[in-house]
Design a protein around this motif. Sequence first.
Motif, mmCIF file in Angstrom:
data_model
loop_
_atom_site.group_PDB
_atom_site.id
_atom_site.type_symbol
_atom_site.label_atom_id
_atom_site.label_comp_id
_atom_site.label_asym_id
_atom_site.label_seq_id
_atom_site.Cartn_x
_atom_site.Cartn_y
_atom_site.Cartn_z
ATOM 1 N N ASN A 164 0.865 -1.169 0.000
ATOM 2 C CA ASN A 164 0.000 0.000 0.000
ATOM 3 C C ASN A 164 0.906 1.224 0.000
ATOM 4 O OD1 ASN A 164 -1.237 2.217 1.965
ATOM 5 N ND2 ASN A 164 -2.916 1.221 0.897
ATOM 6 N N GLU A 188 -0.308 0.064 -4.492
ATOM 7 C CA GLU A 188 -1.753 0.290 -4.625
ATOM 8 C C GLU A 188 -2.147 1.206 -3.484
ATOM 9 O OE1 GLU A 188 -4.479 -1.196 -2.423
ATOM 10 O OE2 GLU A 188 -2.871 -1.441 -0.978
ATOM 11 N N ASP A 189 -3.334 1.812 -3.603
ATOM 12 C CA ASP A 189 -3.813 2.604 -2.469
ATOM 13 C C ASP A 189 -5.330 2.677 -2.508
ATOM 14 O OD1 ASP A 189 -3.585 4.010 -0.079
ATOM 15 O OD2 ASP A 189 -1.913 5.190 -0.829
ATOM 16 N N GLU A 192 -7.509 7.536 -0.655
ATOM 17 C CA GLU A 192 -6.633 8.690 -0.461
ATOM 18 C C GLU A 192 -6.909 9.705 -1.574
ATOM 19 O OE1 GLU A 192 -4.825 9.081 2.137
ATOM 20 O OE2 GLU A 192 -4.564 7.045 2.931
ATOM 21 N N GLU A 194 -6.211 12.564 -4.377
ATOM 22 C CA GLU A 194 -5.131 12.630 -5.371
ATOM 23 C C GLU A 194 -3.931 13.435 -4.841
ATOM 24 O OE1 GLU A 194 -8.016 13.947 -7.963
ATOM 25 O OE2 GLU A 194 -7.905 12.255 -9.360
ATOM 26 N N ILE A 197 -1.978 11.043 -2.809
ATOM 27 C CA ILE A 197 -1.262 10.085 -3.664
ATOM 28 C C ILE A 197 -0.016 10.770 -4.235
ATOM 29 C CG2 ILE A 197 -1.399 8.761 -5.809
ATOM 30 C CD1 ILE A 197 -4.396 8.334 -5.217
ATOM 31 N N MET A 221 -5.734 2.227 -7.613
ATOM 32 C CA MET A 221 -5.908 3.326 -6.664
ATOM 33 C C MET A 221 -7.415 3.549 -6.602
ATOM 34 S SD MET A 221 -2.698 4.386 -5.997
ATOM 35 C CE MET A 221 -1.049 4.286 -6.730
ATOM 36 N N ILE A 224 -10.985 6.915 -4.541
ATOM 37 C CA ILE A 224 -10.338 8.221 -4.376
ATOM 38 C C ILE A 224 -11.403 9.267 -4.060
ATOM 39 C CG2 ILE A 224 -8.992 10.003 -5.558
ATOM 40 C CD1 ILE A 224 -7.672 7.810 -7.208
ATOM 41 N N ALA A 235 -4.481 9.429 -11.269
ATOM 42 C CA ALA A 235 -3.503 8.614 -10.553
ATOM 43 C C ALA A 235 -2.420 8.086 -11.489
ATOM 44 C CB ALA A 235 -4.212 7.472 -9.830
ATOM 45 N N GLY A 257 -4.818 -4.592 -5.339
ATOM 46 C CA GLY A 257 -5.625 -3.476 -4.851
ATOM 47 C C GLY A 257 -6.503 -3.896 -3.688
#
Lengths: 272, 272
Positions: A164, A188-189, A192, A194, A197, A221, A224, A235, A257
């Motif tokens: 992550n 991956e996230d 969050e 942008e 990120i 991602m 978001i 992203a 992810g």
Amino acid sequence: MKIAVVAPSCTLTPAAAQAVQEIAASRGDAELVIHPQCFASSGHFAGPDVQRLAALREVMSDDSVDAIWFARGGYGSNRIAEAAARDLPDAARSKRFLGYSDGGFLLAAFDRAGLGVAHGPMVQDILRSGGRAAIDRALDWLVRSDPASLEPGLKPDGRAMAFNLTVLSSLVGTAIEPDFTDAELLVEDVAEHEYRIDRSLFHVTGSASVRRCAAIRMGRMSEIPENDPIFGSDAETIVREWCARSGIAFGGFADIGHDAANRVVPFRRATA
Amino acid sequence: MKIAVVAPSCTLTPAAAQAVQEIAASRGDAELVIHPQCFASSGHFAGPDVQRLAALREVMSDDSVDAIWFARGGYGSNRIAEAAARDLPDAARSKRFLGYSDGGFLLAAFDRAGLGVAHGPMVQDILRSGGRAAIDRALDWLVRSDPASLEPGLKPDGRAMAFNLTVLSSLVGTAIEPDFTDAELLVEDVAEHEYRIDRSLFHVTGSASVRRCAAIRMGRMSEIPENDPIFGSDAETIVREWCARSGIAFGGFADIGHDAANRVVPFRRATA
């Protein structure tokens, strides 16, 4: 095959535990032992640090346990990761460890310590839409190293790591930072903004140790939150830009992810 | 006394600019030059990186400018900080720089480069409740180094630094990381969950370079969103715990934060 489940971060939902127990029983290829610590609760965590650490160290030291599966993420494994990787019992060296998200702190600390870790689905993922596939993928890998469980872009002979992004940003430069040299680094996230990120990638790609990696590959991602004002980039553009700025190769996308499709990424392919 | 205002992060609100212009005019002790770039807009930012960097470098190179005041925070100064601190014009060395929050990336990069920076109120703070006091405090420090503007716990001969905790966590280990050796390190944060404060402190106090600081002092941690479940600890306990774990002295509280009471912390007391 005996798989021990512990919760180094947040409390496991009993419904998730029961559902995954039933899956394991119906498959018949693994004995799943869910440690009672998984249901402990202390504020944000699945019990105080000392209890989470003790449960983890207990199963690490247990010769009868073949694999350790993290129950779920959330937050908190960083608080015990350095201690968990210290003075390792011999029994820990033959096991594989599986988890992701906040569990990345342990993946890092254990990889640094030479243990066989992998980034992949956790028990709580059964509650996701399509979660059964994630559980089967995890068990297929834990029980029989099924190549179908693996992230499809992994190179047969290369080293890979997955994290992550926010967790990676929070461990760079600490005592649990692993060696990124020549590894494909998959990130991956989830949930969050942008701008966060972008900030995390500034930080991660600004680290001299991360710059030793072979390439960065971009996982999903997801979720978001809306940026106010509109951020002005997406992203993928953000990841590509920080790769270009830092001189790290952009290696394309990664099938990981915070979702049921999350594939397994063993950090050391020798254990896969 | 000529003070140039630029916006290395987000766009300045015209109403804030006008109000602060009027305050400066009524005080009569400083000429406030608000660079047109402050009102530029490009997605999240006050213009693209190249425009924000150009405006900053322009006023840094201007011999007629005595001080550079950051318009506001938000996000984005990290994207230009390394370039802004490269090949410094001589004219930049005699100026003082003031800002906080996201501006901390520039404070770090410029302090590392030997410039005279301070953590304190920005132009946009006029829009806060009681904001007039923040603006007067900033101008009192910029114009005449008023000791009443300073954070009251600063030691006469010691080095001090102040940062937003999340910003600090995002710059540790990068090319703009300043030298923390023997500095009192003041940290504040805003609108971060307790688990994020805990994680940032894990990261920051886990850095070998941060551990060279003399002590950590705790500014205000404000607008903390509710944690679900209840985190089980509070910000002060969290700061004290990570200080204890890392062997960094806990130096008590600091009168800084995302509010109108935010006091000035010059990084090099020689310039105060």
